[in-house]
Scaffold this motif. Structure first.
Motif, mmCIF file in Angstrom:
data_model
loop_
_atom_site.group_PDB
_atom_site.id
_atom_site.type_symbol
_atom_site.label_atom_id
_atom_site.label_comp_id
_atom_site.label_asym_id
_atom_site.label_seq_id
_atom_site.Cartn_x
_atom_site.Cartn_y
_atom_site.Cartn_z
ATOM 1 N N PRO A 95 0.720 -1.406 -0.078
ATOM 2 C CA PRO A 95 0.070 -0.128 -0.024
ATOM 3 C C PRO A 95 0.743 1.267 0.017
ATOM 4 O O PRO A 95 0.136 2.239 -0.521
ATOM 5 N N LEU A 96 2.049 1.118 0.619
ATOM 6 C CA LEU A 96 2.762 2.432 0.796
ATOM 7 C C LEU A 96 3.693 2.632 -0.645
ATOM 8 O O LEU A 96 4.519 3.373 -0.735
ATOM 9 N N GLY A 97 3.532 1.604 -1.579
ATOM 10 C CA GLY A 97 4.400 1.544 -2.582
ATOM 11 C C GLY A 97 6.046 1.241 -2.464
ATOM 12 O O GLY A 97 6.877 1.498 -3.275
ATOM 13 N N MET A 98 6.357 0.541 -1.373
ATOM 14 C CA MET A 98 7.517 0.200 -0.909
ATOM 15 C C MET A 98 7.939 -1.230 -1.734
ATOM 16 O O MET A 98 8.214 -2.105 -1.181
ATOM 17 N N THR A 99 8.148 -1.249 -3.109
ATOM 18 C CA THR A 99 8.220 -2.292 -3.758
ATOM 19 C C THR A 99 9.635 -3.020 -3.534
ATOM 20 O O THR A 99 9.869 -4.218 -4.067
ATOM 21 N N GLY A 100 10.567 -2.349 -2.999
ATOM 22 C CA GLY A 100 12.012 -2.896 -2.810
ATOM 23 C C GLY A 100 12.253 -3.201 -1.519
ATOM 24 O O GLY A 100 13.357 -3.287 -1.004
ATOM 25 N N THR A 101 10.979 -3.552 -0.717
ATOM 26 C CA THR A 101 11.439 -3.619 0.857
ATOM 27 C C THR A 101 10.713 -5.104 1.101
ATOM 28 O O THR A 101 9.527 -5.380 0.612
ATOM 29 N N GLY A 102 11.428 -5.910 1.993
ATOM 30 C CA GLY A 102 10.790 -7.187 2.233
ATOM 31 C C GLY A 102 11.352 -7.368 3.772
ATOM 32 O O GLY A 102 12.470 -6.821 4.244
ATOM 33 N N THR A 103 11.057 -8.762 4.280
ATOM 34 C CA THR A 103 11.698 -8.940 5.612
ATOM 35 C C THR A 103 12.245 -10.598 5.476
ATOM 36 O O THR A 103 11.640 -11.326 4.589
ATOM 37 N N VAL A 104 13.298 -10.710 6.034
ATOM 38 C CA VAL A 104 13.669 -12.090 5.852
ATOM 39 C C VAL A 104 14.208 -12.695 7.247
ATOM 40 O O VAL A 104 13.871 -12.001 8.432
ATOM 41 N N ASP A 105 14.259 -14.031 7.218
ATOM 42 C CA ASP A 105 14.172 -14.504 8.663
ATOM 43 C C ASP A 105 15.672 -14.548 9.306
ATOM 44 O O ASP A 105 15.719 -14.856 10.469
ATOM 45 N N THR A 106 16.572 -14.841 8.472
ATOM 46 C CA THR A 106 17.771 -14.825 8.947
ATOM 47 C C THR A 106 19.025 -13.937 8.453
ATOM 48 O O THR A 106 18.726 -13.449 7.063
ATOM 49 N N THR A 107 19.981 -13.609 9.073
ATOM 50 C CA THR A 107 20.994 -12.896 8.508
ATOM 51 C C THR A 107 21.680 -13.540 6.994
ATOM 52 O O THR A 107 22.013 -12.591 6.078
ATOM 53 N N ALA A 108 21.465 -14.703 7.057
ATOM 54 C CA ALA A 108 22.117 -15.477 5.861
ATOM 55 C C ALA A 108 21.089 -15.194 4.747
ATOM 56 O O ALA A 108 21.540 -15.345 3.422
ATOM 57 N N ASP A 109 20.086 -14.762 4.785
ATOM 58 C CA ASP A 109 19.165 -14.293 3.721
ATOM 59 C C ASP A 109 19.330 -12.939 3.252
ATOM 60 O O ASP A 109 18.595 -12.500 2.256
ATOM 61 N N MET A 110 20.045 -12.238 3.672
ATOM 62 C CA MET A 110 20.285 -10.901 3.552
ATOM 63 C C MET A 110 21.187 -10.642 2.347
ATOM 64 O O MET A 110 21.888 -11.512 1.949
ATOM 65 N N PRO A 111 21.082 -9.204 1.791
ATOM 66 C CA PRO A 111 21.956 -9.081 0.497
ATOM 67 C C PRO A 111 23.381 -9.482 0.871
ATOM 68 O O PRO A 111 23.980 -9.214 1.757
ATOM 69 N N ASP A 112 24.046 -10.075 -0.184
ATOM 70 C CA ASP A 112 25.558 -10.362 -0.205
ATOM 71 C C ASP A 112 25.599 -11.296 0.944
ATOM 72 O O ASP A 112 26.952 -11.522 1.482
ATOM 73 N N GLY A 113 24.707 -12.033 1.409
ATOM 74 C CA GLY A 113 24.889 -13.121 2.584
ATOM 75 C C GLY A 113 25.282 -12.239 3.918
ATOM 76 O O GLY A 113 26.029 -12.950 4.571
ATOM 77 N N ALA A 114 24.798 -11.234 3.971
ATOM 78 C CA ALA A 114 25.331 -10.303 5.145
ATOM 79 C C ALA A 114 26.873 -10.147 5.410
ATOM 80 O O ALA A 114 27.139 -9.847 6.409
ATOM 81 N N ARG A 115 27.292 -9.742 4.295
ATOM 82 C CA ARG A 115 28.764 -9.522 4.312
ATOM 83 C C ARG A 115 28.715 -7.833 4.736
ATOM 84 O O ARG A 115 27.904 -6.970 4.003
ATOM 85 N N GLY A 116 29.521 -7.524 5.424
ATOM 86 C CA GLY A 116 29.919 -6.038 5.809
ATOM 87 C C GLY A 116 31.124 -5.715 6.427
ATOM 88 O O GLY A 116 32.078 -6.075 5.932
ATOM 89 N N TYR A 117 31.332 -4.626 7.581
ATOM 90 C CA TYR A 117 32.379 -4.322 7.848
ATOM 91 C C TYR A 117 32.285 -4.205 9.382
ATOM 92 O O TYR A 117 31.214 -3.738 10.031
ATOM 93 N N VAL A 118 33.359 -4.016 9.974
ATOM 94 C CA VAL A 118 33.490 -3.787 11.466
ATOM 95 C C VAL A 118 34.775 -2.777 11.456
ATOM 96 O O VAL A 118 35.574 -2.727 10.625
ATOM 97 N N ARG A 119 34.721 -1.988 12.309
ATOM 98 C CA ARG A 119 35.694 -1.016 12.570
ATOM 99 C C ARG A 119 36.645 -1.432 13.709
ATOM 100 O O ARG A 119 36.199 -1.694 14.945
ATOM 101 N N ALA A 120 37.859 -1.560 13.638
ATOM 102 C CA ALA A 120 38.905 -1.847 14.406
ATOM 103 C C ALA A 120 40.124 -1.339 14.309
ATOM 104 O O ALA A 120 40.387 -1.245 13.217
ATOM 105 N N TYR A 121 40.759 -0.889 15.292
ATOM 106 C CA TYR A 121 41.936 -0.278 15.149
ATOM 107 C C TYR A 121 42.124 0.842 14.260
ATOM 108 O O TYR A 121 43.179 1.076 13.471
ATOM 109 N N GLY A 122 41.096 1.719 14.043
ATOM 110 C CA GLY A 122 40.984 2.676 13.240
ATOM 111 C C GLY A 122 40.882 2.319 11.869
ATOM 112 O O GLY A 122 40.866 3.072 10.902
#
Length: 308
Positions: A223-250
């Motif tokens: 109804p809101l036109g949010m055609t690119g939005t959905g919900t997943v059950d686990t982080t494994a189902d997220m884009p790129d398999g939930a690859r990302g970044y952490v910040r450490a040692y600057g």
């Protein structure tokens, strides 16, 4: 994100910022109050917002971000900056996990069902969801309102959900509460606990007879036109398999996210474009930019009403 204390007379003139950072991007949602700005405050425009974001990313070294800024019922800025962990440029339509901003969407699903008479916010959860059975007599008094307010008495100290074996379904997440105790009496203390929202999402399923993800898609996102939005059950189902970044040692270091169960509490994946539509619906109390009603106004107001 922290800010110095605000003088009361200036609070209404400042931007209300809700930010969440997860994986390869930080989606920033900035709804600007619709009332006229004070004379000393310039009207925020796209160029100003864009410059602010670029300066912030350059100063902090964040690899990538999606940003949405709205003013009233219009989008000031929806854009992507930098790149994902996979090296792809980020844009306004790049899907990004929005972390616990998901809870606001779960809450609106529950309050809408309450307005429709399909969920009773103040009747015991156990009466409406018999499978909800922590091993504590006090749990029989927990209400859906307390789940949404994070005042149910459940807490990480007695049910460390992210450190336990991860379920695969909402039904299993609720079943995992068997044998657990409450940390405090229901309604007496606030504990931020993701499982409150897993139970709330399961309540959506049983009240509607529809899988939680499908109900959100049909009743809220479409109804809101949010055609690119959905919900997943686990982080494994997220884009790129939930690859990302952490910040450490600057430095920012690429790494994969551990597998976690996300439904209800932090499983929504959205875009800058779609989050602009979500913010407009907050301003209009449940109506899309095209005039389509996605939720009753009272249901939207309830999601922003603090507990007593």
């Amino acid at each position: 994100m922290t800010t110095p204390p605000l003088r009361p007379r200036r609070r209404r003139s400042l931007l209300r910022v809700a930010a969440a950072a997860l994986l390869s991007a930080a989606p920033l949602l900035v709804p600007v109050p619709a009332q006229a700005a004070p004379r000393e405050a310039p009207v925020l425009g796209r160029a100003t917002a864009d410059r602010f974001v670029r300066d912030h990313l350059a100063r902090t070294g964040v690899p990538g971000a999606t940003v949405t800024v709205t003013r009233g019922d219009r989008v000031v800025l929806a854009a992507g900056y930098g790149h994902t962990a996979a090296g792809e440029s980020m844009a306004a339509r790049t899907p990004v996990p929005v972390a616990s901003l998901s809870k606001a969407m779960t809450a609106l699903a529950v309050t809408t069902l309450a307005e429709e008479g399909r969920v009773d916010l103040d009747a015991p959860v156990r009466d409406q969801l018999p499978e909800f059975a922590p091993d504590d007599a006090r749990a029989a008094r927990i209400t859906p309102r307390q789940l949404l307010d994070q005042t149910s008495g459940m807490a990480d100290s007695t049910h460390p959900d992210l450190a336990l074996p991860q379920p695969s379904t909402l039904k299993a997440a609720v079943a995992a509460l068997h044998g657990t105790r409450l940390a405090t009496d229901p309604g007496t203390a606030w504990h931020y606990h993701n499982t409150n929202y897993a139970v709330a999402a399961r309540l959506v399923e049983t009240a509607t007879g529809t899988p939680y993800a499908e109900h959100l898609r049909r009743s809220l996102f479409a109804p809101l036109g949010m055609t690119g939005t959905g919900t997943v059950d686990t982080t494994a189902d997220m884009p790129d398999g939930a690859r990302g970044y952490v910040r450490a040692y600057g430095r920012t270091i690429e790494r994969a996210h551990p597998r976690l169960f996300t439904a209800g509490g932090f499983g929504v994946v959205s875009t800058a474009d779609d989050l602009g539509k979500w913010l407009i619906a907050q301003h209009t109390e449940g109506t899309s930019a095209t005039g389509r009603r996605a939720a009753p106004a009272e249901a939207v107001r309830l999601t922003r009403t603090p507990p007593p």
